[in-house]
Design an enzyme around this catalytic site. Structure first.
Site, PDB file in Angstrom:
ATOM      1  N   SER A 203      42.937   3.116 -17.982  1.00  0.00           N
ATOM      2  CA  SER A 203      44.040   2.239 -18.343  1.00  0.00           C
ATOM      3  C   SER A 203      45.121   2.279 -17.260  1.00  0.00           C
ATOM      4  CB  SER A 203      44.575   2.644 -19.712  1.00  0.00           C
ATOM      5  OG  SER A 203      45.335   1.608 -20.285  1.00  0.00           O
TER       6      SER A 203
ATOM      7  N   ASP B  65      39.504  -0.843 -23.204  1.00  0.00           N
ATOM      8  CA  ASP B  65      40.340   0.173 -22.563  1.00  0.00           C
ATOM      9  C   ASP B  65      39.664   1.551 -22.534  1.00  0.00           C
ATOM     10  OD1 ASP B  65      42.560   2.170 -22.279  1.00  0.00           O
ATOM     11  OD2 ASP B  65      43.788   0.361 -22.342  1.00  0.00           O
TER      12      ASP B  65
END
Length: 320
Positions: free
Chosen positions: A40, A189
């Protein structure tokens, strides 16, 4: 000069702290990076550090980190107002004061992703990334999860897998972004897989793994309000895979020290953490206000310098 793998935990805007930590670590003349990993926002910091290191050395890496976070800040008047309102609404939601409807990223244009793509491409030439010799310099690993199978994926520079799409996949928070299609998979993610990925790092023969950790391992008191409970749940979830992978590496270290793996080519790998020492709520991950980001970067740079100073003091005292 120690060979070090640097792993960057994901946490949205909180990874501005990581950008600050990386500045002194990259500039340290007595540190040799062998790998950068991240998920991320941590993947973005790892990318900028790795790309800068590969194309211009430590100063170039620091320049890219500074530039990205400067451009990512909500400085335009409308952007600043939108950021303040959005973060405020998230905090009211977490307090149970204001219920908010779930955002459906498949019903609206992907404005945020388009902006993030443009920002990444402003600071990283992905055409040049593809042309870099895969077997030279430190490696880069970026974590994501394949949505349908649940399989963890580590996109690796040594396999030519670092593209703007793989970085966007690692940052595809499903409540904000659509899944990213890569090859025959769709990805979310990396915080849902390995945050950050460290399991494969011992194979790169580092002497140490340094983890920039954003979410606290320990809190001072039992969370009892809805907001505090939600925050602690998010922290524990974010740390879960990391703690499991650290435990696995530490177990191998125990076997090495006991002499059980002396003939298998294993070596002991030290694990250290540089931790964010701030009490932040989950809404902070969405806060792009310039003062907040700059404060995190300053805190990170101080934490990185103090970490290096402690390490050098320990080496001087023990000779190891």
């Amino acid at each position: 000069m120690p060979r070090v793998a640097i792993a960057c935990q994901g946490g949205g805007s909180q990874t501005a702290f990581t950008a600050g930590v990386l500045r002194p670590l990259l500039r340290a003349p007595d540190v040799e990076p062998v790998a950068f990993t991240g998920t991320s926002g941590g993947a973005i910091c790892a990318l900028l550090a790795w790309y800068g290191w590969r194309t211009g050395g430590p100063e170039r890496a620091a320049e890219l980190l500074d530039g990205f976070w400067r451009d990512n800040a909500a400085t335009a008047p409308l952007d600043a107002v939108t950021n303040a309102v959005g973060v405020g609404l998230l905090r009211l939601r977490d307090l149970g004061v204001l219920p908010l409807p779930a955002f459906d990223p498949y019903r609206f244009p992907e404005i945020a992703r388009t902006q993030l793509r443009a920002l990444l491409e402003r600071w990283v030439d992905f055409g040049l990334v593809a042309a870099l010799p895969w077997d030279e310099g430190p490696a880069l690993q970026i974590g994501a999860v394949e949505v349908r199978s649940g399989a963890f994926r580590r996109f690796d520079s040594r396999r030519g897998e670092i593209t703007v799409d793989t970085v966007l996949a690692s940052a595809a928070i499903p409540t904000l972004f659509r899944a990213v299609e890569i090859d025959d998979g769709v990805y979310w993610d990396g915080v849902f897989s390995e945050n950050p990925p460290i399991r494969d790092l011992p194979a790169l023969d580092p002497e140490a793994i340094w983890i920039v950790q954003l979410f606290p391992r320990v809190v001072a008191s039992e969370p009892r309000s809805p907001g505090a409970i939600a925050d602690r749940r998010a922290e524990l979830t974010a740390n879960l895979s990391l703690e499991q992978e650290i435990d696995a590496i530490e177990k191998i270290n125990e076997f090495v020290r006991a002499g059980y793996l002396s003939d298998a080519g294993y070596r002991e790998v030290a694990i250290d953490r540089i931790e964010l020492d701030r009490s932040l709520d989950s809404a902070a991950a969405a806060d792009r206000s310039p003062a907040f980001l700059r404060g995190l970067i300053v805190d990170g740079e101080r934490a990185g310098e103090e970490f290096l100073a402690r390490r050098r003091s320990s080496v001087a005292a023990t000779g190891t």
